[in-house]
Design a protein around this motif. Structure first.
Motif, PDB file in Angstrom:
ATOM      1  N   GLY A 125       0.568  -1.283   0.047  1.00 49.47           N
ATOM      2  CA  GLY A 125      -0.163  -0.017  -0.055  1.00 49.47           C
ATOM      3  C   GLY A 125       0.911   1.295   0.077  1.00 49.47           C
ATOM      4  N   ARG A 126       2.260   1.159  -0.099  1.00 52.66           N
ATOM      5  CA  ARG A 126       3.050   2.364  -0.151  1.00 52.66           C
ATOM      6  C   ARG A 126       3.222   3.005  -1.545  1.00 52.66           C
ATOM      7  NH1 ARG A 126       7.820   0.622   4.302  1.00 52.66           N
ATOM      8  NH2 ARG A 126       6.228  -0.239   5.760  1.00 52.66           N
ATOM      9  N   TYR A 127       3.829   4.114  -1.668  1.00 53.38           N
ATOM     10  CA  TYR A 127       4.199   4.738  -2.753  1.00 53.38           C
ATOM     11  C   TYR A 127       5.668   4.591  -2.818  1.00 53.38           C
ATOM     12  CZ  TYR A 127      -0.255   6.682  -3.738  1.00 53.38           C
ATOM     13  OH  TYR A 127      -1.622   6.925  -4.078  1.00 53.38           O
ATOM     14  N   PRO A 128       6.248   4.494  -4.100  1.00 57.94           N
ATOM     15  CA  PRO A 128       7.765   4.302  -4.387  1.00 57.94           C
ATOM     16  C   PRO A 128       8.799   5.297  -3.430  1.00 57.94           C
ATOM     17  CG  PRO A 128       6.755   4.254  -6.536  1.00 57.94           C
ATOM     18  CD  PRO A 128       5.710   4.605  -5.175  1.00 57.94           C
ATOM     19  N   ASP A 129       8.392   6.615  -2.992  1.00 59.80           N
ATOM     20  CA  ASP A 129       9.062   7.333  -2.395  1.00 59.80           C
ATOM     21  C   ASP A 129       8.784   7.074  -0.888  1.00 59.80           C
ATOM     22  OD1 ASP A 129       6.448   8.427  -1.787  1.00 59.80           O
ATOM     23  OD2 ASP A 129       6.933  10.331  -2.605  1.00 59.80           O
ATOM     24  N   GLU A 130       8.110   6.148  -0.546  1.00 62.69           N
ATOM     25  CA  GLU A 130       8.218   5.915   0.748  1.00 62.69           C
ATOM     26  C   GLU A 130       8.795   4.416   1.174  1.00 62.69           C
ATOM     27  OE1 GLU A 130       3.783   7.018   2.199  1.00 62.69           O
ATOM     28  OE2 GLU A 130       3.708   5.324   0.747  1.00 62.69           O
ATOM     29  N   LEU A 131       9.683   4.051   0.195  1.00 63.50           N
ATOM     30  CA  LEU A 131      10.354   2.737   0.396  1.00 63.50           C
ATOM     31  C   LEU A 131      11.923   3.092   0.323  1.00 63.50           C
ATOM     32  CD1 LEU A 131       8.779   0.606  -2.385  1.00 63.50           C
ATOM     33  CD2 LEU A 131       8.308   0.933  -0.253  1.00 63.50           C
ATOM     34  N   SER A 132      12.519   2.167   1.073  1.00 64.73           N
ATOM     35  CA  SER A 132      13.984   2.342   1.046  1.00 64.73           C
ATOM     36  C   SER A 132      14.709   1.965  -0.371  1.00 64.73           C
ATOM     37  CB  SER A 132      14.833   1.607   1.988  1.00 64.73           C
ATOM     38  OG  SER A 132      14.586   0.135   1.776  1.00 64.73           O
ATOM     39  N   GLY A 133      15.865   1.999  -0.578  1.00 69.88           N
ATOM     40  CA  GLY A 133      16.528   1.652  -1.879  1.00 69.88           C
ATOM     41  C   GLY A 133      16.326   0.047  -2.162  1.00 69.88           C
ATOM     42  N   GLY A 134      16.724  -0.638  -0.947  1.00 68.50           N
ATOM     43  CA  GLY A 134      16.539  -1.998  -1.275  1.00 68.50           C
ATOM     44  C   GLY A 134      15.119  -2.478  -1.531  1.00 68.50           C
ATOM     45  N   GLN A 135      13.970  -1.873  -0.803  1.00 67.66           N
ATOM     46  CA  GLN A 135      12.743  -1.923  -0.939  1.00 67.66           C
ATOM     47  C   GLN A 135      12.396  -1.678  -2.168  1.00 67.66           C
ATOM     48  OE1 GLN A 135      11.244   0.154   2.268  1.00 67.66           O
ATOM     49  NE2 GLN A 135      11.092  -1.666   3.654  1.00 67.66           N
ATOM     50  N   ARG A 136      12.930  -0.730  -2.859  1.00 68.85           N
ATOM     51  CA  ARG A 136      12.347  -0.407  -4.375  1.00 68.85           C
ATOM     52  C   ARG A 136      12.971  -1.269  -5.482  1.00 68.85           C
ATOM     53  NH1 ARG A 136      13.294   4.942  -2.435  1.00 68.85           N
ATOM     54  NH2 ARG A 136      15.559   4.900  -3.426  1.00 68.85           N
ATOM     55  N   GLN A 137      13.880  -1.954  -5.179  1.00 75.23           N
ATOM     56  CA  GLN A 137      14.504  -2.535  -6.110  1.00 75.23           C
ATOM     57  C   GLN A 137      13.963  -4.253  -5.848  1.00 75.23           C
ATOM     58  OE1 GLN A 137      16.002  -2.403  -8.811  1.00 75.23           O
ATOM     59  NE2 GLN A 137      18.020  -1.829  -8.501  1.00 75.23           N
ATOM     60  N   ARG A 138      13.652  -4.629  -4.882  1.00 73.55           N
ATOM     61  CA  ARG A 138      12.672  -5.676  -4.743  1.00 73.55           C
ATOM     62  C   ARG A 138      11.440  -5.568  -5.702  1.00 73.55           C
ATOM     63  NH1 ARG A 138      11.941  -7.424   1.351  1.00 73.55           N
ATOM     64  NH2 ARG A 138      12.778  -5.480   1.763  1.00 73.55           N
ATOM     65  N   VAL A 139      10.733  -4.591  -5.354  1.00 72.91           N
ATOM     66  CA  VAL A 139       9.605  -4.249  -6.117  1.00 72.91           C
ATOM     67  C   VAL A 139       9.808  -4.410  -7.605  1.00 72.91           C
ATOM     68  CG1 VAL A 139       7.698  -2.604  -6.594  1.00 72.91           C
ATOM     69  CG2 VAL A 139       8.464  -3.224  -4.210  1.00 72.91           C
ATOM     70  N   ALA A 140      10.976  -3.340  -7.945  1.00 75.57           N
ATOM     71  CA  ALA A 140      11.294  -3.798  -9.498  1.00 75.57           C
ATOM     72  C   ALA A 140      11.561  -5.274  -9.975  1.00 75.57           C
ATOM     73  CB  ALA A 140      12.493  -2.800  -9.632  1.00 75.57           C
ATOM     74  N   ILE A 141      12.165  -6.008  -9.036  1.00 79.04           N
ATOM     75  CA  ILE A 141      12.462  -7.417  -9.391  1.00 79.04           C
ATOM     76  C   ILE A 141      10.895  -8.029  -9.606  1.00 79.04           C
ATOM     77  CG2 ILE A 141      13.336  -9.580  -8.891  1.00 79.04           C
ATOM     78  CD1 ILE A 141      15.677  -7.937  -7.479  1.00 79.04           C
ATOM     79  N   GLY A 142      10.177  -7.690  -8.462  1.00 76.16           N
ATOM     80  CA  GLY A 142       8.863  -8.416  -8.613  1.00 76.16           C
ATOM     81  C   GLY A 142       8.136  -8.183  -9.995  1.00 76.16           C
ATOM     82  N   ARG A 143       8.403  -6.893 -10.303  1.00 72.21           N
ATOM     83  CA  ARG A 143       7.614  -6.486 -11.081  1.00 72.21           C
ATOM     84  C   ARG A 143       8.040  -7.254 -12.777  1.00 72.21           C
ATOM     85  NH1 ARG A 143       7.871   0.021 -12.864  1.00 72.21           N
ATOM     86  NH2 ARG A 143      10.138  -0.567 -13.332  1.00 72.21           N
ATOM     87  N   ALA A 144       9.461  -7.316 -12.834  1.00 69.30           N
ATOM     88  CA  ALA A 144       9.907  -8.142 -14.095  1.00 69.30           C
ATOM     89  C   ALA A 144       9.477  -9.494 -13.988  1.00 69.30           C
ATOM     90  CB  ALA A 144      11.560  -7.914 -13.965  1.00 69.30           C
ATOM     91  N   LEU A 145       9.541 -10.042 -12.716  1.00 71.12           N
ATOM     92  CA  LEU A 145       9.126 -11.661 -12.762  1.00 71.12           C
ATOM     93  C   LEU A 145       7.696 -11.622 -13.219  1.00 71.12           C
ATOM     94  CD1 LEU A 145      10.665 -12.641  -9.443  1.00 71.12           C
ATOM     95  CD2 LEU A 145      11.444 -13.198 -11.556  1.00 71.12           C
ATOM     96  N   LEU A 146       6.637 -10.727 -12.641  1.00 78.53           N
ATOM     97  CA  LEU A 146       5.274 -10.978 -13.018  1.00 78.53           C
ATOM     98  C   LEU A 146       5.214 -10.895 -14.487  1.00 78.53           C
ATOM     99  CD1 LEU A 146       3.807  -9.524  -9.734  1.00 78.53           C
ATOM    100  CD2 LEU A 146       3.638 -12.061 -10.700  1.00 78.53           C
ATOM    101  N   THR A 147       6.003 -10.404 -15.190  1.00 77.86           N
ATOM    102  CA  THR A 147       5.821 -10.315 -16.929  1.00 77.86           C
ATOM    103  C   THR A 147       5.994 -11.733 -17.285  1.00 77.86           C
ATOM    104  OG1 THR A 147       7.979  -9.934 -17.362  1.00 77.86           O
ATOM    105  CG2 THR A 147       6.458  -8.094 -17.147  1.00 77.86           C
ATOM    106  N   SER A 148       6.135 -12.903 -16.545  1.00 74.30           N
ATOM    107  CA  SER A 148       6.460 -14.138 -16.786  1.00 74.30           C
ATOM    108  C   SER A 148       7.633 -14.334 -17.833  1.00 74.30           C
ATOM    109  CB  SER A 148       5.353 -14.848 -17.400  1.00 74.30           C
ATOM    110  OG  SER A 148       4.272 -14.931 -16.175  1.00 74.30           O
TER     111      SER A 148
END
Length: 354
Positions: A125-148
């Protein structure tokens, strides 16, 4: 199998790479800044349209001299140095942005799987500017994975992170490697990342492939620069025998020998890899008694290599069909009368491993 043959000539920089890479595990493209790592990754992605050559993945042609499969048609996920999340979307919407555009029958992973794998349940439920650098990168990895994707490309995903964020994200990258049957091409200039994550290694220098092969083979090759560095190390592959010995340690099985490391979240029978620094290894001619050292491994001397420090030497030893490096003083080599095929005992602090 990923087969590639690329050439780029930009005057001040040229790339010439011909490789046959495994379509499983993690392949690291390693080298100094300017060696051509990112350029080669961009060629694989289809971002370098001026690149001449060919590319095929698991028998499917992506590029020839007369054919070019555009980026959006290549079944890849791409993780950049910067997370580049959509600032106006919350984490869950960022994660599912590409997922929603994939036909249902082509979806290999579900959001709940990826969210759990990357440990981002509390961030949705957070926006990107509310995340740490490591958290943002985990989300970016998740976004890439969900393109299968059938192939995941990662361009120095930890380069912009501080030490704390790197320590936070590395265990998740290891889970990604161990739990998903997804080949990964990983660009890095940090040998610490490579030794923890990679199975296969490609060494680049000035746009040319200097060496490529299994990680351990290259790390211990006397003709390559790895063993001459201050951080010279090797990676032992072992199996968990006892996850918790009751005193905060984990017992591993290395052939028919025991290796103790600081406790980690593993289960019995699980394969693990342990990085051993050359500077943390001590050699003895007899098993020591009444010592604080936990690990005493039977080994054989393979050879003795010169070290950049004139007072030291690098001894390559074999333990359970795997090679280790020991950085010792030349005086110790002489005092112990070390020679090839000699039986020795490799002593390693348990607290130096983990």
């Amino acid at each position: 199998m990923l087969n590639l043959d690329f050439k780029i000539d930009r005057g001040e920089f040229s790339l010439a790479a011909q490789l046959e890479l495994p379509s499983q595990g993690v392949t690291a493209l390693f080298g100094r800044s300017g060696s051509g790592k990112t350029t080669l990754l961009r060629c694989i992605a289809g971002l370098e349209k001026t690149a001449q050559g060919s590319l095929s993945f698991d028998g499917e042609t992506w590029q020839t001299e007369r054919f070019f499969l555009p980026l959006h048609q290549r079944p890849i996920g791409y993780v950049f140095q910067e997370a580049s999340l959509f600032p106006h979307l919350k984490v869950l919407a960022n994660l599912t942005y590409g997922y929603r555009r994939i036909p249902k029958e082509q979806r290999k992973l579900q959001p709940e799987e990826v969210i759990k794998l990357l440990g981002i349940e509390e961030l949705l439920g957070r926006y990107p500017d509310e995340l740490s650098g490591g958290q943002r990168q985990r989300v970016a990895i998740g976004r890439a994975l969900l393109t299968s994707p059938q192939l995941l490309l990662m361009d120095e995903p930890m380069a912009s992170l501080d030490a704390t964020s790197k320590a936070e994200i590395l265990p998740f990258l290891e889970k990604l490697r161990d739990q998903l049957e997804l080949p990964i091409i990983y660009v890095s200039h940090a040998i610490e990342e490579v030794t923890r994550l990679a199975d296969h290694l490609v060494l680049l220098e000035a746009g040319k492939v200097i060496a490529e092969g299994e990680l351990q083979d290259l790390l211990t090759d006397p003709s390559l620069p790895f063993i001459q560095t201050e951080t010279a190390s090797t990676v032992l592959r072992a199996v968990v025998k006892q996850p918790d010995t009751g005193d905060g340690l984990t017992e591993l099985k290395l052939g028919n020998q025991a290796l103790f490391i600081s406790k980690t979240s593993v289960s019995a029978g699980q394969p693990v890899r342990v990085r051993v620094m050359a500077r943390d290894l001590v050699l003895a001619l007899t098993p020591p008694t009444e010592t604080s050292l936990l690990n005493c491994l039977t080994a054989w001397v393979l050879d003795i290599q010169p070290d950049p420090n004139p007072s030291q030497a690098l001894v390559r030893i074999e333990v359970a069909d795997q090679i280790l490096l020991a950085r010792v003083s030349k005086r110790s080599v002489e005092n112990l009368k070390l020679k090839e095929r000699q039986l020795v005992y490799a002593l390693i602090k348990g607290v130096a491993l983990g």
